[in-house]
Design a protein around this motif. Structure first.
Motif, PDB file in Angstrom:
ATOM      1  N   ALA A 169       0.680  -1.137   0.044  1.00  0.00           N
ATOM      2  CA  ALA A 169       0.015  -0.101   0.007  1.00  0.00           C
ATOM      3  C   ALA A 169       0.752   1.415  -0.158  1.00  0.00           C
ATOM      4  O   ALA A 169       0.393   2.254  -0.514  1.00  0.00           O
ATOM      5  N   LEU A 170       2.066   1.035   0.585  1.00  0.00           N
ATOM      6  CA  LEU A 170       2.722   2.270   0.334  1.00  0.00           C
ATOM      7  C   LEU A 170       3.527   2.700  -0.620  1.00  0.00           C
ATOM      8  O   LEU A 170       3.650   3.615  -0.999  1.00  0.00           O
ATOM      9  N   ILE A 171       3.937   1.497  -1.453  1.00  0.00           N
ATOM     10  CA  ILE A 171       4.243   1.683  -2.871  1.00  0.00           C
ATOM     11  C   ILE A 171       3.425   2.720  -3.639  1.00  0.00           C
ATOM     12  O   ILE A 171       3.900   3.471  -4.097  1.00  0.00           O
ATOM     13  N   SER A 172       2.048   2.356  -3.638  1.00  0.00           N
ATOM     14  CA  SER A 172       1.151   3.066  -4.318  1.00  0.00           C
ATOM     15  C   SER A 172       1.347   4.529  -3.840  1.00  0.00           C
ATOM     16  O   SER A 172       1.214   5.524  -4.523  1.00  0.00           O
ATOM     17  N   ILE A 173       1.503   4.990  -2.463  1.00  0.00           N
ATOM     18  CA  ILE A 173       1.192   6.249  -1.960  1.00  0.00           C
ATOM     19  C   ILE A 173       2.603   6.999  -2.549  1.00  0.00           C
ATOM     20  O   ILE A 173       2.518   7.921  -2.942  1.00  0.00           O
ATOM     21  N   LEU A 174       3.743   6.291  -2.528  1.00  0.00           N
ATOM     22  CA  LEU A 174       5.013   6.889  -2.860  1.00  0.00           C
ATOM     23  C   LEU A 174       5.052   7.096  -4.428  1.00  0.00           C
ATOM     24  O   LEU A 174       5.874   7.991  -4.942  1.00  0.00           O
ATOM     25  N   SER A 175       4.416   6.231  -5.129  1.00  0.00           N
ATOM     26  CA  SER A 175       4.498   6.340  -6.633  1.00  0.00           C
ATOM     27  C   SER A 175       3.650   7.441  -7.081  1.00  0.00           C
ATOM     28  O   SER A 175       3.738   8.272  -7.832  1.00  0.00           O
ATOM     29  N   GLU A 176       2.367   7.092  -6.623  1.00  0.00           N
ATOM     30  CA  GLU A 176       1.112   7.801  -7.479  1.00  0.00           C
ATOM     31  C   GLU A 176       0.991   9.178  -6.684  1.00  0.00           C
ATOM     32  O   GLU A 176       0.127  10.089  -7.145  1.00  0.00           O
ATOM     33  N   LYS A 177       1.401   9.381  -5.308  1.00  0.00           N
ATOM     34  CA  LYS A 177       1.177  10.715  -4.620  1.00  0.00           C
ATOM     35  C   LYS A 177      -0.375  10.843  -4.492  1.00  0.00           C
ATOM     36  O   LYS A 177      -0.715  12.133  -4.400  1.00  0.00           O
ATOM     37  N   TYR A 178      -1.066   9.962  -4.182  1.00  0.00           N
ATOM     38  CA  TYR A 178      -2.667  10.021  -4.061  1.00  0.00           C
ATOM     39  C   TYR A 178      -3.048   8.800  -3.284  1.00  0.00           C
ATOM     40  O   TYR A 178      -2.346   7.835  -3.551  1.00  0.00           O
ATOM     41  N   ILE A 179      -4.154   9.030  -2.533  1.00  0.00           N
ATOM     42  CA  ILE A 179      -4.848   7.959  -1.930  1.00  0.00           C
ATOM     43  C   ILE A 179      -6.513   7.771  -2.619  1.00  0.00           C
ATOM     44  O   ILE A 179      -7.225   9.011  -2.397  1.00  0.00           O
ATOM     45  N   SER A 180      -6.802   6.834  -3.291  1.00  0.00           N
ATOM     46  CA  SER A 180      -8.069   6.757  -3.483  1.00  0.00           C
ATOM     47  C   SER A 180      -8.870   6.169  -2.600  1.00  0.00           C
ATOM     48  O   SER A 180      -8.763   5.241  -1.773  1.00  0.00           O
ATOM     49  N   VAL A 181     -10.158   6.973  -2.365  1.00  0.00           N
ATOM     50  CA  VAL A 181     -11.039   6.604  -1.287  1.00  0.00           C
ATOM     51  C   VAL A 181     -12.462   5.939  -1.979  1.00  0.00           C
ATOM     52  O   VAL A 181     -13.264   6.725  -2.381  1.00  0.00           O
ATOM     53  N   PRO A 182     -12.673   4.753  -2.611  1.00  0.00           N
ATOM     54  CA  PRO A 182     -13.576   4.219  -3.449  1.00  0.00           C
ATOM     55  C   PRO A 182     -14.956   4.493  -2.648  1.00  0.00           C
ATOM     56  O   PRO A 182     -16.065   4.390  -3.321  1.00  0.00           O
TER      57      PRO A 182
END
Length: 370
Positions: A169-182
């Motif tokens: 989950a941290l990979i996505s945050i560091l890569s995309e620089k956003y958090i999706s809230v579905p």
């Protein structure tokens, strides 16, 4: 600040940070409160060549290049991973960096086997969800999400103790620089503001607990913090922390330089013994870090203040050393006993000074624990 058990760095050094910010005319990345040069100066202390009107005390002791590489990393789009043995000052450096850059070092996630994705993303206020449904108001942002929304530094302690799901989950945050809230129909993406970054720490002794994936490693710049072995640097660290302890407890107690030398030499001897050991059974379980050395001295100081004669003695210091380092019985006690007979006893006969009393204190402590 006086009513806090332990003030975070941005509160403890608030006046100093305010002053540095007021005179800082160097370029600042993103929303940084201080420029890279001032961040370095805040952490490593000022020198006469800096030409400042006041002295800035050194707060972290280590190689200058480690601090500079850390600062440069945080000015980029990569995360910073501080890795090293326990007690090498990784968390303290992370706190100082966050305080200087964001004036907030409290956006921390503690990595454990029980850490979940919710701890680094978001969770929900159940009562509000029942009453009003899922919305931004009923969402509880994690410290990492809060850092994203405010363009601040988020911290992740003991990264390798977290499970692979959390690391992914941290990979996505560091890569995309956003958090999706579905769960949200609108406003369902939280984007990071400029200045956001993550400082993670990992103990090198935890290797194999939950190894980092190659994908996560690529998102971090590694800064390896070695154990401090330089006697001068270690003396400064121990003295700095000891003075803080005495001020915090309002203790008026003298720490003789000779006893500080005995403590430093004892840890140097035990480290050499550990390095020469043929197996883990012949080594103390302790990492023999500078932080543990400080712990031994603090224990001896407090014991002397509360139960002694308000004077630190070699006997009390030796008792604290044995009590702090003997974690496995009988293995650690046997190692310490061998050290006392093989190293301290000959030295006490040759050099005298505080060593005979230190030897007696160590023997008494081992006899009590055996």
């Amino acid at each position: 600040m006086s009513d806090l058990l332990r003030a975070p760095a941005e509160i403890k050094y608030a006046e100093e940070l305010d002053w540095l910010e007021s005179i800082d005319d160097n370029p600042k990345p993103f929303s940084w409160r201080l420029s890279p040069k001032m961040v370095r100066l805040f952490i490593l202390g000022s020198e006469r060549s800096d030409g400042l009107d006041r002295e800035i005390a050194q707060k972290w002791y280590g190689d200058r290049s480690f601090v500079e590489r850390s600062i440069v990393t945080l000015a980029s789009d990569r995360g910073l991973l501080l890795i090293g043995d326990p007690g090498t000052g990784k968390s303290w450096l992370a706190e100082l960096l966050s305080a200087a850059i964001s004036r907030n070092s409290t956006l921390v996630v503690q990595g454990t086997a029980g850490t979940t994705e919710d701890h680094i993303k978001y969770s929900w206020n159940v009562s509000m969800v029942i009453a009003k449904g899922q919305s931004r108001e009923s969402m509880i942002p994690s410290p990492i999400m809060t850092a994203m929304e405010t363009g601040a530094i988020g911290r992740f302690e003991e990264l390798t103790r977290s499970t692979s799901d959390v690391q992914d989950a941290l990979i996505s945050i560091l890569s995309e620089k956003y958090i999706s809230v579905p769960e949200l129909d609108s406003d369902g993406i939280v984007f990071a503001k400029p200045g956001f970054s993550v400082i993670a720490t990992a103990n090198s002794r935890d290797r194999g607990v939950n190894d980092l994936s190659s994908a996560l490693k690529r998102r971090f710049n590694f800064v390896r913090i070695p154990v401090v072995t330089n006697k001068k640097s270690e003396t400064e660290i121990v003295r700095f922390r000891t003075e803080e302890l005495l001020r915090r407890h309002q203790i008026e107690l003298d720490v003789p330089p000779t006893l500080l030398d005995v403590l430093l030499q004892s840890f140097a001897d035990l480290r050499a013994t550990a390095a020469a050991a043929g197996s883990d059974d012949e080594k103390l379980e302790s990492a023999l870090s500078t932080a543990e050395q400080i712990g031994v001295l603090e224990d001896a100081i407090l014991h002397s203040n509360f139960f002694g004669e308000s004077a630190l003695t070699a006997h009390t210091l030796a008792s604290s050393l044995v009590g702090s380092l003997a974690r496995r019985e009988p293995e650690d006690l046997a190692i310490l006993n061998k050290y006392l007979h093989g190293v301290v006893e000959p030295r006490s006969k040759e050099e005298g000074g505080s060593w005979p009393e230190f030897l007696e204190g160590g023997r008494d402590a081992i006899a009590t624990l055996s």
